[in-house]
Design an enzyme around this catalytic site. Structure first.
Site, PDB file in Angstrom:
ATOM      1  N   HIS A   1       0.333   4.393   0.049  1.00 49.19           N
ATOM      2  CA  HIS A   1       0.012   5.451   1.003  1.00 49.19           C
ATOM      3  C   HIS A   1       0.626   5.138   2.380  1.00 49.19           C
ATOM      4  O   HIS A   1       1.243   5.983   3.020  1.00 49.19           O
ATOM      5  CB  HIS A   1      -1.507   5.587   1.089  1.00 49.19           C
ATOM      6  CG  HIS A   1      -1.964   6.620   2.048  1.00 49.19           C
ATOM      7  ND1 HIS A   1      -2.038   7.950   1.713  1.00 49.19           N
ATOM      8  CD2 HIS A   1      -2.357   6.532   3.341  1.00 49.19           C
ATOM      9  CE1 HIS A   1      -2.456   8.633   2.759  1.00 49.19           C
ATOM     10  NE2 HIS A   1      -2.660   7.800   3.763  1.00 49.19           N
TER      11      HIS A   1
ATOM     12  N   PHE B   1     -10.957   6.766   2.685  1.00 47.74           N
ATOM     13  CA  PHE B   1     -11.355   5.471   2.135  1.00 47.74           C
ATOM     14  C   PHE B   1     -12.185   4.735   3.189  1.00 47.74           C
ATOM     15  O   PHE B   1     -12.401   5.230   4.300  1.00 47.74           O
ATOM     16  CB  PHE B   1     -10.117   4.643   1.743  1.00 47.74           C
ATOM     17  CG  PHE B   1      -9.366   4.086   2.921  1.00 47.74           C
ATOM     18  CD1 PHE B   1      -8.581   4.899   3.710  1.00 47.74           C
ATOM     19  CD2 PHE B   1      -9.477   2.736   3.268  1.00 47.74           C
ATOM     20  CE1 PHE B   1      -7.912   4.403   4.817  1.00 47.74           C
ATOM     21  CE2 PHE B   1      -8.799   2.229   4.368  1.00 47.74           C
ATOM     22  CZ  PHE B   1      -8.016   3.064   5.146  1.00 47.74           C
ATOM     23  N   GLY B   2     -12.624   3.550   2.831  1.00 46.25           N
ATOM     24  CA  GLY B   2     -13.300   2.676   3.791  1.00 46.25           C
ATOM     25  C   GLY B   2     -14.495   3.346   4.461  1.00 46.25           C
ATOM     26  O   GLY B   2     -15.336   3.960   3.805  1.00 46.25           O
ATOM     27  N   TYR B   3     -14.547   3.260   5.774  1.00 47.98           N
ATOM     28  CA  TYR B   3     -15.680   3.775   6.549  1.00 47.98           C
ATOM     29  C   TYR B   3     -15.543   5.268   6.886  1.00 47.98           C
ATOM     30  O   TYR B   3     -16.318   5.783   7.693  1.00 47.98           O
ATOM     31  CB  TYR B   3     -15.813   2.969   7.849  1.00 47.98           C
ATOM     32  CG  TYR B   3     -16.069   1.489   7.624  1.00 47.98           C
ATOM     33  CD1 TYR B   3     -17.369   1.003   7.494  1.00 47.98           C
ATOM     34  CD2 TYR B   3     -15.015   0.580   7.537  1.00 47.98           C
ATOM     35  CE1 TYR B   3     -17.613  -0.350   7.277  1.00 47.98           C
ATOM     36  CE2 TYR B   3     -15.236  -0.777   7.326  1.00 47.98           C
ATOM     37  CZ  TYR B   3     -16.533  -1.234   7.199  1.00 47.98           C
ATOM     38  OH  TYR B   3     -16.773  -2.562   6.981  1.00 47.98           O
ATOM     39  N   ASP B   4     -14.567   5.948   6.319  1.00 50.45           N
ATOM     40  CA  ASP B   4     -14.318   7.360   6.664  1.00 50.45           C
ATOM     41  C   ASP B   4     -15.562   8.252   6.601  1.00 50.45           C
ATOM     42  O   ASP B   4     -15.745   9.103   7.472  1.00 50.45           O
ATOM     43  CB  ASP B   4     -13.215   7.952   5.766  1.00 50.45           C
ATOM     44  CG  ASP B   4     -11.828   7.556   6.240  1.00 50.45           C
ATOM     45  OD1 ASP B   4     -11.710   7.019   7.357  1.00 50.45           O
ATOM     46  OD2 ASP B   4     -10.861   7.787   5.488  1.00 50.45           O
TER      47      ASP B   4
ATOM     48  N   ASN C   1       0.849  -1.184   0.000  1.00 49.30           N
ATOM     49  CA  ASN C   1       0.000   0.000   0.000  1.00 49.30           C
ATOM     50  C   ASN C   1       0.897   1.251   0.000  1.00 49.30           C
ATOM     51  O   ASN C   1       1.576   1.549   0.982  1.00 49.30           O
ATOM     52  CB  ASN C   1      -0.899  -0.050   1.249  1.00 49.30           C
ATOM     53  CG  ASN C   1      -1.819   1.141   1.337  1.00 49.30           C
ATOM     54  OD1 ASN C   1      -1.415   2.282   1.122  1.00 49.30           O
ATOM     55  ND2 ASN C   1      -3.079   0.869   1.667  1.00 49.30           N
TER      56      ASN C   1
ATOM     57  N   ARG D   1      -4.056   4.534  12.937  1.00 49.26           N
ATOM     58  CA  ARG D   1      -2.822   4.039  12.301  1.00 49.26           C
ATOM     59  C   ARG D   1      -1.636   4.917  12.692  1.00 49.26           C
ATOM     60  O   ARG D   1      -0.569   4.419  13.060  1.00 49.26           O
ATOM     61  CB  ARG D   1      -3.007   4.039  10.788  1.00 49.26           C
ATOM     62  CG  ARG D   1      -2.047   3.129  10.045  1.00 49.26           C
ATOM     63  CD  ARG D   1      -2.384   2.955   8.577  1.00 49.26           C
ATOM     64  NE  ARG D   1      -3.581   3.607   8.148  1.00 49.26           N
ATOM     65  CZ  ARG D   1      -4.784   3.020   8.067  1.00 49.26           C
ATOM     66  NH1 ARG D   1      -4.908   1.749   8.344  1.00 49.26           N
ATOM     67  NH2 ARG D   1      -5.837   3.702   7.689  1.00 49.26           N
TER      68      ARG D   1
ATOM     69  N   ASP E   1      -2.612  -4.455  10.946  1.00 51.51           N
ATOM     70  CA  ASP E   1      -3.988  -4.791  10.611  1.00 51.51           C
ATOM     71  C   ASP E   1      -4.893  -3.817  11.366  1.00 51.51           C
ATOM     72  O   ASP E   1      -4.617  -3.479  12.519  1.00 51.51           O
ATOM     73  CB  ASP E   1      -4.322  -6.233  10.989  1.00 51.51           C
ATOM     74  CG  ASP E   1      -5.556  -6.731  10.228  1.00 51.51           C
ATOM     75  OD1 ASP E   1      -5.763  -6.314   9.083  1.00 51.51           O
ATOM     76  OD2 ASP E   1      -6.317  -7.533  10.788  1.00 51.51           O
TER      77      ASP E   1
HETATM   78  P1  IMP Z   1      -6.244  -2.469   6.807  1.00 54.67           P
HETATM   79  O1  IMP Z   1      -5.833  -3.523   7.786  1.00 54.67           O
HETATM   80  O2  IMP Z   1      -5.532  -1.166   6.990  1.00 54.67           O
HETATM   81  O3  IMP Z   1      -6.182  -2.958   5.380  1.00 54.67           O
HETATM   82  O4  IMP Z   1      -7.791  -2.149   7.107  1.00 54.67           O
HETATM   83  C1  IMP Z   1      -8.792  -3.143   6.989  1.00 54.67           C
HETATM   84  C2  IMP Z   1     -10.139  -2.488   6.722  1.00 54.67           C
HETATM   85  O5  IMP Z   1     -10.535  -1.693   7.850  1.00 54.67           O
HETATM   86  C3  IMP Z   1     -10.167  -1.530   5.533  1.00 54.67           C
HETATM   87  O6  IMP Z   1     -10.419  -2.211   4.319  1.00 54.67           O
HETATM   88  C4  IMP Z   1     -11.317  -0.596   5.904  1.00 54.67           C
HETATM   89  O7  IMP Z   1     -12.554  -1.193   5.613  1.00 54.67           O
HETATM   90  C5  IMP Z   1     -11.184  -0.501   7.419  1.00 54.67           C
HETATM   91  N1  IMP Z   1     -10.307   0.648   7.780  1.00 54.67           N
HETATM   92  C6  IMP Z   1      -9.078   0.567   8.353  1.00 54.67           C
HETATM   93  N2  IMP Z   1      -8.565   1.790   8.545  1.00 54.67           N
HETATM   94  C7  IMP Z   1      -9.492   2.666   8.086  1.00 54.67           C
HETATM   95  C8  IMP Z   1      -9.523   4.104   8.014  1.00 54.67           C
HETATM   96  O8  IMP Z   1      -8.600   4.829   8.382  1.00 54.67           O
HETATM   97  N3  IMP Z   1     -10.650   4.635   7.500  1.00 54.67           N
HETATM   98  C9  IMP Z   1     -11.702   3.891   7.066  1.00 54.67           C
HETATM   99  N4  IMP Z   1     -11.714   2.556   7.089  1.00 54.67           N
HETATM  100  C10 IMP Z   1     -10.611   1.937   7.599  1.00 54.67           C
END
Ligand code: IMP
Length: 195
Positions: free
Chosen positions: A13, A150-153, A11, A179, A70
């Site tokens: 970013h 992204f995601g649930y932001d 990733n 994070r 994760d």
């Molecule tokens: P990852 O482990 O960083 O890949 O996160 C797993 C999943 O958690 C992502 O695909 C999102 O659905 C959600 N997620 C994790 N971090 C974020 C964030 O900062 N904003 C929104 N969704 C998040």
């Protein structure tokens, strides 16, 4: 010579953010950099389990010092769901729109909207494992606000803020995100290690 450390991700970013925070003492390599093109299994039932699983994969197969992360969204009224299943909450793929739609459906009429994002980073160096955790508390909004991130932001509003993560700039979000908090702990630990 700089000590090399693999970050078990491709990733871009995340790599940019971590490299900027780690500074000059370590060279952070991606999975691509070490020629790892495997989809590393993430089948544990906790964020820590998945982070350790990914870091172990790199150490066992490449013999290199490494770390892995994760993250997930944990909603109080849903007993901690979607949690470790955040990426695949609604479907098998990473369909963020479907995930948000499912979350808002599950939360329909729910007055307790408390939630948190949590990140666990597992670091494996010289045969030792250390885990670092970061979290940000907030609430699930009743509808989407904003288009950044992204995601649930668009449906997560951090405590003490008027805006959702998706209404914030990258810098605003990175100043308080789960994070960034976990990475800050990792970096503080790395700075205590002899390069
Ligand atoms: P990852 O482990 O960083 O890949 O996160 C797993 C999943 O958690 C992502 O695909 C999102 O659905 C959600 N997620 C994790 N971090 C974020 C964030 O900062 N904003 C929104 N969704 C998040």
């Amino acid at each position: 010579m700089k000590k090399k450390l693999v970050f078990a991700t491709n990733n871009a970013h995340k790599l940019t953010e971590v490299r900027a925070m780690v500074g000059d003492d370590f060279e952070i390599l991606s999975l691509d950099d070490i020629g790892c093109h495997t989809d590393i299994p993430e089948t544990a039932d906790s964020l820590q389990g998945n982070a350790v699983m990914k870091a172990e994969f790199v150490r066992n197969n490449y013999g290199l010092d490494c770390f892995a992360d994760d993250s997930g969204l944990e909603v109080v009224a849903l007993g901690g769901a979607p949690g470790v299943h955040s990426a695949r909450y609604a479907t098998d793929g990473h369909d963020h729109r479907a995930n948000i739609a499912k979350l808002l459906r599950e939360m329909d009429g729910q007055s307790d909207r408390r939630a948190r994002f949590r990140t666990v980073i597992a670091l494996m160096t010289d045969g030792c494992t250390h885990c670092f955790e970061g979290e940000v508390r907030g609430e699930i909004t009743t509808e989407e606000h904003g288009t950044n991130g992204f995601g649930y932001d668009p449906v997560f509003r951090p405590e003490g803020h008027e805006k959702t993560f998706a209404e914030m700039s990258d810098d605003e979000k990175n100043a308080i995100s789960h994070r960034a908090r976990a990475v800050a702990k990792l970096v503080a630990h790395l700075k205590t290690m002899k390069p």
